[in-house]
Design a protein around this motif. Structure first.
Motif, PDB file in Angstrom:
ATOM      1  N   ILE A 214      61.031 -40.826  -8.986  1.00 42.41           N
ATOM      2  CA  ILE A 214      62.502 -40.220 -10.060  1.00 42.41           C
ATOM      3  C   ILE A 214      63.721 -41.011  -9.893  1.00 42.41           C
ATOM      4  CG2 ILE A 214      63.892 -37.903 -10.387  1.00 42.41           C
ATOM      5  CD1 ILE A 214      61.663 -36.579  -9.574  1.00 42.41           C
ATOM      6  N   MET A 215      63.841 -41.641 -10.869  1.00 43.24           N
ATOM      7  CA  MET A 215      65.819 -42.269 -10.836  1.00 43.24           C
ATOM      8  C   MET A 215      67.414 -41.239 -11.733  1.00 43.24           C
ATOM      9  SD  MET A 215      64.665 -45.765 -12.163  1.00 43.24           S
ATOM     10  CE  MET A 215      63.081 -46.998 -10.522  1.00 43.24           C
ATOM     11  N   ILE A 216      68.158 -41.756 -11.434  1.00 38.84           N
ATOM     12  CA  ILE A 216      69.510 -41.154 -11.837  1.00 38.84           C
ATOM     13  C   ILE A 216      70.267 -42.452 -12.462  1.00 38.84           C
ATOM     14  CG2 ILE A 216      71.725 -40.202 -11.762  1.00 38.84           C
ATOM     15  CD1 ILE A 216      70.494 -38.442  -9.320  1.00 38.84           C
ATOM     16  N   ASP A 217      71.116 -43.195 -11.515  1.00 41.23           N
ATOM     17  CA  ASP A 217      71.900 -44.068 -11.618  1.00 41.23           C
ATOM     18  C   ASP A 217      71.306 -45.250 -12.473  1.00 41.23           C
ATOM     19  OD1 ASP A 217      71.492 -43.884  -8.983  1.00 41.23           O
ATOM     20  OD2 ASP A 217      72.413 -46.251  -8.787  1.00 41.23           O
ATOM     21  N   GLY A 218      70.066 -46.216 -11.522  1.00 40.99           N
ATOM     22  CA  GLY A 218      69.148 -47.282 -11.843  1.00 40.99           C
ATOM     23  C   GLY A 218      70.066 -48.743 -11.320  1.00 40.99           C
ATOM     24  N   THR A 219      71.117 -48.303 -10.565  1.00 41.30           N
ATOM     25  CA  THR A 219      71.630 -49.030  -9.737  1.00 41.30           C
ATOM     26  C   THR A 219      72.340 -48.832  -8.556  1.00 41.30           C
ATOM     27  OG1 THR A 219      74.010 -47.992 -10.519  1.00 41.30           O
ATOM     28  CG2 THR A 219      73.107 -49.340 -12.109  1.00 41.30           C
ATOM     29  N   MET A 221      72.910 -46.229  -6.605  1.00 41.57           N
ATOM     30  CA  MET A 221      73.621 -46.340  -6.364  1.00 41.57           C
ATOM     31  C   MET A 221      73.688 -44.659  -5.943  1.00 41.57           C
ATOM     32  SD  MET A 221      76.117 -43.107  -7.343  1.00 41.57           S
ATOM     33  CE  MET A 221      75.963 -42.935  -9.296  1.00 41.57           C
ATOM     34  N   CYS A 222      72.359 -44.039  -5.963  1.00 37.33           N
ATOM     35  CA  CYS A 222      72.260 -42.418  -5.387  1.00 37.33           C
ATOM     36  C   CYS A 222      70.611 -42.629  -4.093  1.00 37.33           C
ATOM     37  CB  CYS A 222      71.467 -41.729  -6.921  1.00 37.33           C
ATOM     38  SG  CYS A 222      70.098 -41.596  -7.139  1.00 37.33           S
ATOM     39  N   GLY A 223      70.509 -43.859  -4.096  1.00 43.24           N
ATOM     40  CA  GLY A 223      68.932 -43.248  -3.173  1.00 43.24           C
ATOM     41  C   GLY A 223      67.303 -42.443  -3.214  1.00 43.24           C
TER      42      GLY A 223
ATOM     43  N   ALA B 255      74.166 -37.906  -0.206  1.00 44.35           N
ATOM     44  CA  ALA B 255      75.307 -37.279  -0.686  1.00 44.35           C
ATOM     45  C   ALA B 255      75.824 -37.900  -1.864  1.00 44.35           C
ATOM     46  CB  ALA B 255      76.481 -36.962   0.615  1.00 44.35           C
ATOM     47  N   SER B 256      75.385 -38.913  -2.113  1.00 41.78           N
ATOM     48  CA  SER B 256      75.383 -39.400  -3.195  1.00 41.78           C
ATOM     49  C   SER B 256      74.597 -39.150  -4.449  1.00 41.78           C
ATOM     50  CB  SER B 256      75.050 -41.173  -2.863  1.00 41.78           C
ATOM     51  OG  SER B 256      75.840 -41.717  -1.954  1.00 41.78           O
ATOM     52  N   GLU B 257      73.659 -38.935  -3.797  1.00 42.08           N
ATOM     53  CA  GLU B 257      72.748 -38.318  -4.823  1.00 42.08           C
ATOM     54  C   GLU B 257      72.658 -36.937  -5.134  1.00 42.08           C
ATOM     55  OE1 GLU B 257      67.978 -38.548  -4.519  1.00 42.08           O
ATOM     56  OE2 GLU B 257      67.656 -36.902  -5.646  1.00 42.08           O
TER      57      GLU B 257
END
Ligand SMILES: Cc1cc2nc3c(=O)[nH]c(=O)nc-3n(C[C@H](O)[C@H](O)[C@H](O)COP(=O)(O)OP(=O)(O)OC[C@H]3O[C@@H](n4cnc5c(N)ncnc54)[C@H](O)[C@@H]3O)c2cc1C
Ligand SMILES: Cc1cc2nc3c(=O)[nH]c(=O)nc-3n(C[C@H](O)[C@H](O)[C@H](O)COP(=O)(O)OP(=O)(O)OC[C@H]3O[C@@H](n4cnc5c(N)ncnc54)[C@H](O)[C@@H]3O)c2cc1C
Ligand code: SF4
Ligand code: SF4
Ligand code: FES
Lengths: 281, 467
Positions: A214-219, A221-223, B255-257
């Motif tokens: 599962i991804m969000i930004d793809g760059t 930035m979120c882990g 926290a970023s996510e």
């Protein structure tokens, strides 16, 4: 906005679209993906770049409908547009002349395997491709893969086409007949990638898999896309999506894919209620 | 003599606000603002101005407010900052302008509420400006690319547009604003305000192109071939993990996510928006900065019964803004000082069920001058939790940097840039904000953008003259 220039249904719940995205097309390489957000309230989902045409400025996406976002995308018509696409993301596959390569694909993972296979062929490899599915209808892109392979083997669980069995049976058969394989790629459902990786290790072949967490930004930035490979935490969107299949912690990977099962169901049920008939999918 | 205390400001009741994402602080009315402005002593030396990283003429705009002349106050402020509505809300005023305010130095007195007055003026301006677009110089002096649309990028873009440049901002995400959009929550900084500030930038002629990941969608080499100069402001966006066992369990977040799901993707409005986040019961947040406070307070608003912050030092060392700490306490967040997690515990199905922590004590001062926390052997205990959120800091993002090796980086992976001008090791390439300093503040990022705009104008003017 990214206009859909063509759309085909290639199997039940599986769609093949070409999208106007000149900047992405001009920089894309095999093994990379994009993140698509279809509309204002939509989710950001990763999809492999199945092919690209730099001259026309278009990229090709092949997706399976598994939830709300992919269903919304399937409902779009030619001429309509996806609101946001960013990419090409991830590290490209390492493609050179290795000698003989074994390309193993399953389900919609075949779409991710295809651009790598095509490039390997262009670079002079002897390409042996194994495509597997539960039944003949679910094995996509057979002709295209055949065109860029020296040999194409199909396996189906029910024996409706090709060899009856699973892809790992075919992998073993290829090696048993005396083929010396230099490298292997296995891309498909996680369970298939896990067992194909184990088989490759047994057969002494280095194996690459393409992970789809599962991804969000793809760059980076979120882990959210973190996976454990060789006992280290890696971010699949930037360090991958390709990793050494022998070193992936598969149990953890599959567990993390389940994180939002309940919420995904809420989202899909709400969508189904709003649009009514989904039998056309 | 001025009243001792700041003029009280309306806030949403803690009992109510911990169930919604609406802004906590409601702001001054004009009357309250005028009363507060009258507390200012109009010091000749104005220490407050020196305390502000962008040197806003604080006594000047406050005098205008005291006289009820809001257009003048807005005009003065506009000369110094492109994002007043943001800074007035999120600046750590207590350690900057207000920290050195003369009035606050008088025993028993509070400083002037400079931040809140700044916010009042900015909000007034948005309510009262006409639709007339600002007059812009016709002839363009050159073309500049800005990479990243956080406060540093927006500031440099706005200033260069005002100076007569054609400016294009490239942003990786689908929305502009950087941390202002994806990190800082709605209840502290409404996204409509960020969007207004960005619209103001567009009105100056700045073009914003989203979905462009520089290094991937476009390369630096392509950009440099098309523009006279470029400004890199990509922030410090890569989350760190402590790396304790169990970090990859379901229920453990950076926290970023967590905040990106909630803010950028609107997970608090799920299923109205498609991106979910977990509705947790018991949450542990690790860290003590603004990011940790934001994560803890967001979790509470999403319905968590209990939210505990675990911080390895004590209240005295807490890096978060003091106002936000107080808000968190009012909202029922529990703080565990001198505590650190050592393991995330597995319920047997790959889901987090508890956070094993250890007590710490403060030892000798470390390089940062703060006393270093050391673990107290044998003091482990478990906090039951279904969600853990690590907010222990961010590092530099390599997506652009790895494709542009000409750029000199320091040992932490941040860009080496001149402190005054933002000039990097590559001629024509400037950088600023968190990607130079490491995770810092909105106003420091803005300050860097302002300085770089001046330097870039000089560079391009010279370059064009000699061409
Ligand atoms: C790098 C990468 C490349 C990918 N390429 C393709 C592709 O080319 N074609 C394609 O069809 N899919 C691809 N995927 C998977 C695709 O992103 C998911 O199927 C999609 O996010 C599902 O969104 P949804 O809202 O429709 O379903 P959701 O409601 O999000 O999920 C429904 C079901 O799908 C599962 N699921 C959710 N996210 C993922 C995921 N990231 N991977 C696998 N299963 C998931 C859930 O567990 C659930 O059972 C890729 C994923 C990654 C990370
Ligand atoms: C949760 C949280 C709360 C905070 N609270 C406060 C506070 O109360 N007060 C305060 O002063 N500071 C606070 N901060 C810190 C402050 O937000 C940052 O210091 C500031 O935003 C840094 O600005 P920037 O312009 O350098 O970068 P950012 O705001 O990080 O913006 C960088 C932008 O660049 C984009 N980008 C990255 N890579 C690329 C690429 N390759 N191509 C194109 N675009 C790219 C990113 O997507 C992002 O939009 C907080 C930070 C966080 C995370
Ligand atoms: S920008 Fe920040 S430091 Fe400067 S006056 Fe405003 S609140 Fe104070
Ligand atoms: S230091 Fe305080 S009292 Fe003095 S001018 Fe500045 S705001 Fe006013
Ligand atoms: S998807 Fe966010 S870090 Fe990989």
């Amino acid at each position: 906005m990214f206009a859909i220039v063509s759309k085909r249904r290639i199997a039940p719940k599986e769609y093949d679209i070409w999208v106007e995205a000149p900047r992405i097309a001009s920089h894309a390489a095999p093994g990379q993906f994009v993140v698509v957000k279809p509309d204002e309230h939509g989710e950001r989902i990763p999809l492999t770049i199945a092919d690209f045409d730099r001259e026309k400025g278009q990229i090709r996406l092949i997706f399976q409908v598994v939830g709300k976002t992919t269903a919304t995308m399937a409902a779009l018509k030619e001429g309509q547009a996806l609101q946001d696409i960013s990419g090409p993301l991830g590290t490209p596959s390492e493609v050179e002349n290795f000698g003989t390569v074994l390309m193993v694909g399953g389900g919609v993972g075949i779409a991710a395997l295809f651009p790598i296979l095509k490039d390997l062929k262009k670079k002079g490899n002897r390409v042996i491709t194994i495509l597997g599915g539960r039944t003949a209808d679910l094995v996509i892109m057979k002709d295209e893969c055949a065109q860029w392979s020296d040999e194409l083997i199909i396996t189906t669980d029910d024996g409706s086409e090709g060899m009856k069995g699973v892809v790992t049976d075919a992998m073993r058969a290829v090696v048993q007949r005396g083929e010396k394989v230099d490298r292997c790629w296995a891309i498909g459902p996680s369970i298939m990638m896990k067992f194909a990786s184990q088989a490759a290790v047994e057969l002494g072949i280095p194996v690459w898999v393409s992970l789809n967490p599962i991804m969000i930004d793809g760059t980076g930035m979120c882990g959210c896309c973190r996976v454990t490979v060789d006992n280290q935490i890696r971010f699949a969107c930037v360090d991958g999506p390709e990793f050494d299949g022998a070193k992936v912690n598969w149990g953890e990977f599959m567990n993390r894919l389940r994180q939002y099962r309940d919420e995904e169901k809420i989202s899909y049920d709400k969508y189904a209620e709003e649009v009514g008939d989904l039998s056309w999918l | 003599m001025a009243p001792k205390q700041k003029t009280p400001i309306a806030e949403q009741d803690p009992k109510e606000r911990c169930h919604n994402f609406k802004e906590v602080c409601l702001g001054y009315t004009l009357e309250e603002g005028i009363a507060e402005a009258k507390r200012c002593l109009q010091c000749k030396t104005a220490p407050c101005v020196k305390g502000c990283p962008v040197s806003i003429d604080i006594p000047g705009f406050i005098k205008a407010v005291a006289e009820g002349d809001m257009p003048k106050a807005a005009e003065i402020m506009g000369q110094y900052t492109n994002l007043p509505a943001v800074c007035g809300r999120v600046c750590p005023q207590e350690s900057q302008c207000e920290g050195v305010c003369t009035l606050g130095k008088v025993p028993g007195f509070e400083p002037v509420a400079i931040g809140k007055l700044e916010r009042l003026v900015a909000d007034w301006k948005y309510e009262h400006t006409s639709d007339a677009k600002p007059q812009l110089p016709g002839e363009k002096k050159g073309r500049v690319a800005v990479i990243g649309s956080g406060p540093a990028g927006l500031t440099v873009a706005g200033d260069l547009a005002k100076k007569g440049y054609e400016v294009v901002i490239y942003e990786a995400l689908h929305a502009a604003g950087g941390v202002l959009m994806y990190g800082i929550p709605e209840f502290r900084l409404p996204k409509s305000i960020v969007q207004k500030e960005i619209q103001a930038m567009k009105d100056l002629g700045v073009q914003v192109e989203t979905n462009v990941v520089v290094g991937k969608t476009l390369t630096m080499q392509e950009i440099l071939a098309q523009f006279d100069a470029a400004y890199i402001a990509v922030g410090a966006g890569t989350p760190h993990f402590q790396g304790v066992p169990g970090t990859t369990l379901n229920g453990v977040y950076s926290a970023s996510e967590y905040l990106t799901r909630i803010n950028l993707m609107h997970a608090y409005e799920f299923p109205g928006y498609d991106t979910p986040t977990k509705r947790s019961k018991r949450v542990v947040v690790v860290g003590g900065g603004n990011v940790a406070m934001d994560a803890a307070r967001s979790a509470k608003r999403l319905g968590a019964e209990e939210v505990q912050v675990v911080y390895r030092r004590s209240l005295k060392e807490l890096p978060a803004r003091i106002e936000e700490y107080h808000h968190a306490v009012e909202e029922g967040i529990v703080f565990n000082w001198l505590t650190n997690p050592v393991e995330y515990m597995n319920d047997g199905n790959g889901q987090l069920c508890g956070v094993k922590c250890i007590r710490m004590e403060l030892g000798e001062p470390d390089a940062s001058g703060r006393r270093r926390p050391v673990a107290v052997e044998g003091s482990e205990f478990v906090i039951e939790a279904d969600t853990a959120i690590e907010a222990i800091g961010q590092g530099s993002n390599k997506v652009l940097l790895s494709t542009f090796p000409e750029l000199n980086l320091n040992k932490w992976g941040y860009i080496v840039a001149d402190e005054k001008t933002g000039a990097t090791s590559v001629p024509g390439v400037y950088a600023g904000g968190d990607i130079v300093t490491g995770a810092a503040t909105v106003i420091l990022a803005m300050g860097a953008g302002k300085d770089a705009a001046v330097a870039m104008d000089e560079y391009i003017t010279k370059k064009r003259a000699s061409a």
